[in-house]
Design a protein around this motif. Structure first.
Motif, short mmCIF file in Angstrom:
data_model
loop_
_atom_site.label_atom_id
_atom_site.label_comp_id
_atom_site.label_asym_id
_atom_site.label_seq_id
_atom_site.Cartn_x
_atom_site.Cartn_y
_atom_site.Cartn_z
N GLY A 141 24.73 -21.74 -11.44
CA GLY A 141 25.81 -22.06 -10.52
C GLY A 141 25.57 -23.32 -9.74
N CYS A 142 24.36 -23.48 -9.22
CA CYS A 142 24.12 -24.61 -8.32
C CYS A 142 22.92 -25.46 -8.72
CB CYS A 142 23.93 -24.09 -6.89
SG CYS A 142 22.46 -23.09 -6.70
N CYS A 153 19.28 -16.35 -6.62
CA CYS A 153 19.48 -17.68 -6.09
C CYS A 153 19.84 -17.53 -4.62
CB CYS A 153 20.61 -18.38 -6.83
SG CYS A 153 21.06 -19.92 -6.03
N ILE A 155 20.95 -19.55 -2.64
CA ILE A 155 22.14 -20.30 -2.26
C ILE A 155 23.40 -19.51 -2.61
CG2 ILE A 155 23.32 -22.53 -2.44
CD1 ILE A 155 20.27 -22.52 -1.55
N CYS A 156 23.42 -18.93 -3.79
CA CYS A 156 24.64 -18.29 -4.28
C CYS A 156 24.72 -16.80 -3.94
CB CYS A 156 24.77 -18.44 -5.78
SG CYS A 156 24.87 -20.15 -6.32
ZN LIG Z 1 22.88 -20.82 -7.16
#
Ligand SMILES: [Zn+2]
Length: 265
Positions: A141-142, A153, A155-156
């Motif tokens: 994703g990132c 993750c 972040i996600c």
């Molecule tokens: Zn991510």
């Protein structure tokens, strides 16, 4: 600051701490220099009292500061990985290692990255020992490195609508050296690393350690033409975060011409 925790009770507590999320107030810790990690470290001793996320103005200020700065750190990590649309043809300035360090010092305070070409050689490339990790899971994703302990993750994970899938990629730190000095811990990641080493991540993973050593010696101490991106970062060693954008063995004529005429100061 690095925190060293030794007793069982504190270890249990520390497992709930989230990097850049948890504020810790600790009284009566021993502060000393940790030679192994090369930084100051706080060690929990018997008298230590730890309060997690204390409700104080100082803690709130700290937490806000971290949250505000988190985004830029992440962007910094991911964009170098996902290779922003920098056209290598637009990078023309050739530097020595020393000149890059001087330029970085002059740039102090500016967050903008700068780019340059080095005719240098890779002086450290630990791809064949068992200790150094050179392959990591990234979030599709990132692009951010997946937290190995939680296998998520960071972040996600707050966005549950995003499906988390990971892929393996190179994440190698190399030293770049020329006749003026060394740039330590330059990151060589993803497809750039595959291009540099001339093998895919899967081909690499299938290699024996002898094959990895052989691969290493194809690059070690060979003069290369290296495109680098530099960002000032107080978190990076030497205050400078260096990402390799391209690394190819240099044409000897071209290299000596450029080394002879080091025009930039
Ligand atoms: Zn991510």
């Amino acid at each position: 600051m690095l925190t060293c925790v030794w007793d069982n009770e504190s270890i249990l507590l520390a497992q709930s701490w989230m990097p850049r999320e948890t504020v810790i107030f600790a009284s009566d810790v021993r502060i000393n220099f940790n030679k192994f990690q090369n930084c100051m470290a706080a060690t929990v001793i018997s008298k230590t009292i730890i309060t997690t996320n204390p409700d104080t103005p100082e803690a709130n200020i700290l937490l806000n500061y971290v949250r505000e700065n988190k985004e830029t750190d992440v962007a910094d990590e991911t964009d170098s990985y996902l290779r922003e649309s920098i056209n290598l043809n637009s990078v023309v300035d050739v530097y020595t290692v020393e000149q890059l360090k001087v330029k970085a010092l002059r740039n102090e305070g500016k967050a903008d990255p700068f780019y340059g070409i080095l005719y240098a050689y890779i002086s450290t490339l630990n791809i064949d020992d068992e200790i150094t990790k050179v392959v990591r899971n990234r979030c599709s994703g990132c692009g951010y490195i997946v937290n190995e302990a939680s296998n998520t993750c960071t972040i996600c994970e707050k966005d549950s609508s995003k499906l988390q899938s990971f892929f393996l990629g190179f994440d190698v730190l190399v030293d770049l050296t020329d006749h003026t000095g060394t740039l330590h811990s330059c990151s060589l990641t993803g497809s750039i690393a595959e291009g540099t080493l001339g093998c895919t991540i899967n081909e690499f993973l299938a290699m024996t350690s002898e094959q990895k050593t052989k691969l290493k010696w194809q690059f070690l101490l060979e003069r290369s033409k290296i495109y680098v991106k530099l960002i000032l970062s107080h978190r990076a060693r030497g205050g400078l975060k260096v990402s390799i954008l391209s690394c190819k063995l240099a044409d000897p004529t071209e290299a000596s011409r450029n080394l002879a005429g080091q025009g930039h100061t």
